[in-house]
Design a protein around this motif. Structure first.
Motif, PDB file in Angstrom:
ATOM      1  N   LEU A  33       0.816  -1.220   0.000  1.00 31.07           N
ATOM      2  CA  LEU A  33       0.000   0.000   0.000  1.00 31.07           C
ATOM      3  C   LEU A  33       0.847   1.266   0.000  1.00 31.07           C
ATOM      4  O   LEU A  33       0.347   2.354   0.274  1.00 31.07           O
ATOM      5  N   GLY A  34       2.135   1.130  -0.299  1.00 31.79           N
ATOM      6  CA  GLY A  34       2.987   2.311  -0.374  1.00 31.79           C
ATOM      7  C   GLY A  34       3.643   2.635   0.952  1.00 31.79           C
ATOM      8  O   GLY A  34       3.550   1.875   1.922  1.00 31.79           O
ATOM      9  N   ALA A  35       4.292   3.790   0.983  1.00 29.72           N
ATOM     10  CA  ALA A  35       5.099   4.158   2.152  1.00 29.72           C
ATOM     11  C   ALA A  35       4.240   4.474   3.369  1.00 29.72           C
ATOM     12  O   ALA A  35       4.687   4.346   4.490  1.00 29.72           O
ATOM     13  N   ASN A  36       2.992   4.888   3.143  1.00 31.75           N
ATOM     14  CA  ASN A  36       2.114   5.253   4.261  1.00 31.75           C
ATOM     15  C   ASN A  36       0.799   4.483   4.131  1.00 31.75           C
ATOM     16  O   ASN A  36      -0.218   5.042   3.724  1.00 31.75           O
ATOM     17  N   PRO A  37       0.824   3.198   4.480  1.00 34.46           N
ATOM     18  CA  PRO A  37      -0.352   2.355   4.221  1.00 34.46           C
ATOM     19  C   PRO A  37      -1.612   2.821   4.937  1.00 34.46           C
ATOM     20  O   PRO A  37      -2.709   2.703   4.395  1.00 34.46           O
ATOM     21  N   ILE A  38      -1.461   3.375   6.136  1.00 36.02           N
ATOM     22  CA  ILE A  38      -2.653   3.802   6.882  1.00 36.02           C
ATOM     23  C   ILE A  38      -3.316   4.978   6.176  1.00 36.02           C
ATOM     24  O   ILE A  38      -4.541   5.053   6.063  1.00 36.02           O
ATOM     25  N   GLU A  39      -2.504   5.876   5.669  1.00 37.68           N
ATOM     26  CA  GLU A  39      -3.046   6.983   4.890  1.00 37.68           C
ATOM     27  C   GLU A  39      -3.753   6.457   3.640  1.00 37.68           C
ATOM     28  O   GLU A  39      -4.839   6.919   3.281  1.00 37.68           O
ATOM     29  N   ALA A  40      -3.151   5.442   3.014  1.00 42.64           N
ATOM     30  CA  ALA A  40      -3.757   4.864   1.815  1.00 42.64           C
ATOM     31  C   ALA A  40      -5.127   4.272   2.146  1.00 42.64           C
ATOM     32  O   ALA A  40      -6.094   4.457   1.402  1.00 42.64           O
ATOM     33  N   VAL A  41      -5.229   3.574   3.287  1.00 40.46           N
ATOM     34  CA  VAL A  41      -6.507   2.976   3.698  1.00 40.46           C
ATOM     35  C   VAL A  41      -7.524   4.079   4.002  1.00 40.46           C
ATOM     36  O   VAL A  41      -8.683   4.014   3.582  1.00 40.46           O
ATOM     37  N   THR A  42      -7.076   5.121   4.714  1.00 40.54           N
ATOM     38  CA  THR A  42      -7.976   6.219   5.058  1.00 40.54           C
ATOM     39  C   THR A  42      -8.530   6.877   3.793  1.00 40.54           C
ATOM     40  O   THR A  42      -9.741   7.091   3.672  1.00 40.54           O
ATOM     41  N   HIS A  43      -7.645   7.186   2.855  1.00 39.19           N
ATOM     42  CA  HIS A  43      -8.096   7.856   1.632  1.00 39.19           C
ATOM     43  C   HIS A  43      -8.992   6.952   0.797  1.00 39.19           C
ATOM     44  O   HIS A  43      -9.994   7.387   0.238  1.00 39.19           O
ATOM     45  N   SER A  44      -8.625   5.685   0.718  1.00 42.40           N
ATOM     46  CA  SER A  44      -9.391   4.761  -0.114  1.00 42.40           C
ATOM     47  C   SER A  44     -10.804   4.559   0.438  1.00 42.40           C
ATOM     48  O   SER A  44     -11.786   4.610  -0.316  1.00 42.40           O
ATOM     49  N   THR A  45     -10.925   4.356   1.760  1.00 47.50           N
ATOM     50  CA  THR A  45     -12.266   4.148   2.325  1.00 47.50           C
ATOM     51  C   THR A  45     -13.109   5.413   2.174  1.00 47.50           C
ATOM     52  O   THR A  45     -14.311   5.340   1.921  1.00 47.50           O
ATOM     53  N   GLY A  46     -12.484   6.573   2.290  1.00 47.19           N
ATOM     54  CA  GLY A  46     -13.206   7.832   2.103  1.00 47.19           C
ATOM     55  C   GLY A  46     -13.676   7.993   0.665  1.00 47.19           C
ATOM     56  O   GLY A  46     -14.826   8.370   0.410  1.00 47.19           O
ATOM     57  N   THR A  47     -12.784   7.686  -0.264  1.00 50.18           N
ATOM     58  CA  THR A  47     -13.129   7.779  -1.682  1.00 50.18           C
ATOM     59  C   THR A  47     -14.316   6.887  -2.018  1.00 50.18           C
ATOM     60  O   THR A  47     -15.279   7.321  -2.664  1.00 50.18           O
ATOM     61  N   TRP A  48     -14.276   5.630  -1.536  1.00 49.37           N
ATOM     62  CA  TRP A  48     -15.355   4.696  -1.884  1.00 49.37           C
ATOM     63  C   TRP A  48     -16.672   5.077  -1.207  1.00 49.37           C
ATOM     64  O   TRP A  48     -17.741   4.813  -1.748  1.00 49.37           O
ATOM     65  N   THR A  49     -16.603   5.710  -0.040  1.00 50.61           N
ATOM     66  CA  THR A  49     -17.832   6.204   0.581  1.00 50.61           C
ATOM     67  C   THR A  49     -18.493   7.229  -0.339  1.00 50.61           C
ATOM     68  O   THR A  49     -19.698   7.159  -0.615  1.00 50.61           O
ATOM     69  N   LEU A  50     -17.695   8.179  -0.839  1.00 46.63           N
ATOM     70  CA  LEU A  50     -18.247   9.222  -1.708  1.00 46.63           C
ATOM     71  C   LEU A  50     -18.752   8.634  -3.026  1.00 46.63           C
ATOM     72  O   LEU A  50     -19.803   9.029  -3.531  1.00 46.63           O
ATOM     73  N   VAL A  51     -18.000   7.688  -3.573  1.00 44.79           N
ATOM     74  CA  VAL A  51     -18.413   7.076  -4.841  1.00 44.79           C
ATOM     75  C   VAL A  51     -19.738   6.351  -4.660  1.00 44.79           C
ATOM     76  O   VAL A  51     -20.674   6.510  -5.462  1.00 44.79           O
ATOM     77  N   MET A  52     -19.851   5.559  -3.587  1.00 39.85           N
ATOM     78  CA  MET A  52     -21.084   4.800  -3.359  1.00 39.85           C
ATOM     79  C   MET A  52     -22.268   5.739  -3.094  1.00 39.85           C
ATOM     80  O   MET A  52     -23.395   5.463  -3.507  1.00 39.85           O
ATOM     81  N   LEU A  53     -21.998   6.845  -2.420  1.00 39.89           N
ATOM     82  CA  LEU A  53     -23.059   7.819  -2.163  1.00 39.89           C
ATOM     83  C   LEU A  53     -23.561   8.416  -3.488  1.00 39.89           C
ATOM     84  O   LEU A  53     -24.769   8.555  -3.706  1.00 39.89           O
ATOM     85  N   ALA A  54     -22.609   8.720  -4.361  1.00 36.60           N
ATOM     86  CA  ALA A  54     -22.994   9.273  -5.669  1.00 36.60           C
ATOM     87  C   ALA A  54     -23.792   8.250  -6.469  1.00 36.60           C
ATOM     88  O   ALA A  54     -24.798   8.591  -7.109  1.00 36.60           O
ATOM     89  N   VAL A  55     -23.371   6.992  -6.418  1.00 35.90           N
ATOM     90  CA  VAL A  55     -24.091   5.937  -7.152  1.00 35.90           C
ATOM     91  C   VAL A  55     -25.514   5.806  -6.588  1.00 35.90           C
ATOM     92  O   VAL A  55     -26.485   5.691  -7.337  1.00 35.90           O
ATOM     93  N   THR A  56     -25.628   5.842  -5.262  1.00 33.86           N
ATOM     94  CA  THR A  56     -26.951   5.734  -4.631  1.00 33.86           C
ATOM     95  C   THR A  56     -27.847   6.882  -5.064  1.00 33.86           C
ATOM     96  O   THR A  56     -29.021   6.687  -5.397  1.00 33.86           O
ATOM     97  N   LEU A  57     -27.282   8.083  -5.078  1.00 34.65           N
ATOM     98  CA  LEU A  57     -28.076   9.255  -5.445  1.00 34.65           C
ATOM     99  C   LEU A  57     -28.359   9.313  -6.950  1.00 34.65           C
ATOM    100  O   LEU A  57     -29.186  10.109  -7.395  1.00 34.65           O
ATOM    101  N   ALA A  58     -27.675   8.471  -7.722  1.00 28.10           N
ATOM    102  CA  ALA A  58     -27.919   8.450  -9.172  1.00 28.10           C
ATOM    103  C   ALA A  58     -29.146   7.611  -9.508  1.00 28.10           C
ATOM    104  O   ALA A  58     -29.667   7.685 -10.621  1.00 28.10           O
TER     105      ALA A  58
END
Lengths: 317, 222
Positions: free
Chosen positions: B39-64
């Motif tokens: 997950l790169g040099a800062n795996p926890i940051e990668a997990v934090t960003h990824s889970t946040g990104t997918w939350t927003l993506v799923m929210l957009a899909v739901t609202l679509a």
């Protein structure tokens, strides 16, 4: 020459560089793109980019940083903030490979008796290069331990002889739209500038840096010459420097211009002064799971606190 | 209009499972990355960003779902919306958990202070809190208990969640706003499509009301 590190670090604790390159680098790069299967086909040149070995560089035992483990070179080269190449941590490793490092000149000018434009190879020979292991604390709340190679900036300052008007030093980074995709995007007001008070610049910790991990700097880490100021947040250490100017008034840095309410001139590491949008009380050392308490002046208080005697650090942040 | 293709209940159920599998793929990638150390040099940051990104993506899909039903003429999409909403909530939980655990190590006093102090945390936490009652009232029993209209009104909170989610992202970044603004644009588009839909609906109703008025009836009769 081998990578030199402080004698107190048990060699077995440090994963051999070759092993990291073989395994972590390409896997890590692949994960960033989310296509593990395609990994062997990826262009690895930028992460693998290594300058020539720096021969005959001795570690300075005063800056060995006893008891702290050096971060693997792969982390140092793959996780960078260098907005001239993009604002993502992986952008510099991806895009800086094409930065033309020679010929490179550094203009040293302003309030000095002997202004001079140095060729970088000439500049490198101005004083004996030494290796120093420093902590690097980013304003974003992460940190690394890095063995830099350079010499104290004071050696250069003494050469050019500042006049009585020289109260501050301003550093300017290259801003070449053709070579630096980030400069085309206008995220910051280019060129990137940073500044120090003259006494800060003269401090023995302030390192004019040409290498790291026993090699010349990689482009994504600020090649061919950068500053390293371990008691300040990372952004104070200007990279790929083309000009050093001595001035009478406090220069405004790129980050001060970008967001004056969030970035001050001093930017000393200070757990008691929060960045408005994130805590500075603790940090994550890359490679560690838990968080560390951030130390005042990044743990260099004994050496630098006297520079700020009588100053309200809440005000001069 | 009436002879449109409609998936069978079994087909809808299969689609739900497919959505769950699809939305879980990034989680598999994160878990594998954490285990393999990729997950790169800062795996926890990668997990934090990824889970946040997918939350927003799923929210957009739901609202679509709502605009797609209308524009595409696929009313049956409604039957997938609850699954999508709950998947959004699942990603939000993972995102909140990475913060509570890897960033704050469950130091609740510290977390409370942090929520009060940092605007991007305040916004993110408020969005998460607002999602909880929506997820809790996603069952048929809850809808019956609340009554359709009240349930609907409660679930309008999802628009606030979207606004807060984008604010959370905007206030997080140091300088480069391009990525959060992409999400802002997507949600703005989804909102605009809804408003257009509401206006159209209001016009139709006004027309119906007019044509249903006694005068109009009498005219028609003649």
């Amino acid at each position: 020459m081998l990578i030199r590190r402080a004698s107190d670090i048990v060699p077995s604790e440090v994963t051999p560089e070759s092993l990291f390159r073989a395994r972590r680098t390409w896997l890590g790069r692949a994960a960033l793109l989310g296509v593990a299967a395609a990994a062997p086909a990826l262009p690895l040149a930028s992460v693998m980019a290594q300058g020539a070995r720096l021969a005959g560089v001795k570690p300075n035992p005063h800056y060995a940083l006893a008891g702290e483990k050096t971060n693997p070179v792969t982390e140092f080269r793959s996780y960078c903030n260098f907005y001239e190449f993009g604002s993502s941590k992986s952008d510099p490793a991806q895009y800086a490979g094409t930065l033309k490092l020679r010929p490179w000149t550094v203009a040293v000018e302003g309030a000095v008796l002997k202004p001079r434009t140095f060729d970088v190879d000439e500049l490198m020979r101005l004083a004996a290069l030494e290796e120093r292991v420093y902590r690097l604390r980013c304003v974003e709340g992460w940190s690394m331990v890095i063995p830099w190679v350079g010499f104290p900036l004071s050696a250069l300052i003494q050469q050019v002889q500042p006049t009585g008007q020289a109260k501050y030093v301003e550093f300017t980074t290259l801003a070449d739209r053709a070579q630096m995709p980030g400069v085309r995007s206008g995220i910051l007001d280019w060129p990137y500038t940073e500044g120090l008070r003259l006494d800060e610049a003269m401090h023995p910790l302030a390192l004019l840096t040409f290498g790291a991990y026993g090699e010349m700097l990689a482009p994504q880490n600020g090649a061919p010459v950068r500053m390293v100021l371990p008691w300040k947040y990372g952004f104070k250490s200007a990279k790929s420097i083309v000009r050093i100017r001595f001035v009478e008034h406090e220069p405004r840095s790129a980050w001060m211009k970008a967001n004056p309410t969030e970035y001050g001139f001093y930017a000393n590491v200070n757990p008691n002064v929060d960045h408005p949008r994130w805590s500075q009380a603790s940090e994550r050392r890359l490679g560690e799971f838990g968080k560390r308490k951030t130390l005042l002046f990044n743990g260099y208080g004994e050496q630098v606190a006297s520079l700020y005697a009588g100053m309200d650090l809440q005000k001069f942040y | 209009m009436s002879e449109r293709w409609q998936p069978s209940p079994r087909a809808v159920q299969r689609m739900r499972w497919a959505l769950i599998a699809l939305a879980s793929l990034p989680l598999g990638r994160l878990v594998a990355g954490a285990v393999l150390g990729t997950l790169g040099a800062n795996p926890i940051e990668a997990v934090t960003h990824s889970t946040g990104t997918w939350t927003l993506v799923m929210l957009a899909v739901t609202l679509a779902v709502t605009p797609l039903r209308r524009l595409g003429g696929w009313p049956w999409l409604l039957r997938l919306r609850r699954t999508l909403g709950l998947l959004t909530f699942a990603w939000a939980c993972l995102h909140a958990l990475t913060y509570f655990w890897f960033d704050r190590f469950f130091d609740w006093a510290d977390i409370v202070r942090d929520i009060g102090k940092r605007p991007f945390i305040t916004a993110g936490f408020a969005a998460f809190v607002l999602l909880v009652p929506l997820a809790a009232t996603s069952t048929n029993a809850a809808i019956r208990w609340l009554g359709g209209r009240r349930w609907q009104r409660l679930h309008y909170a999802v628009y606030a969640v979207a606004v807060l989610g984008v604010a959370h992202f905007v206030w997080l970044v140091k300088k480069d706003l391009r990525e959060p603004l992409i999400y802002a644009a997507v949600f703005a588009l989804l909102f605009a499509l809804r408003i257009a839909g509401w206006l159209q609906e209001a016009r139709r109703r006004a027309r119906d009301a007019k044509s249903a008025s006694p005068l109009a009836m009498r005219r028609k009769a003649f």
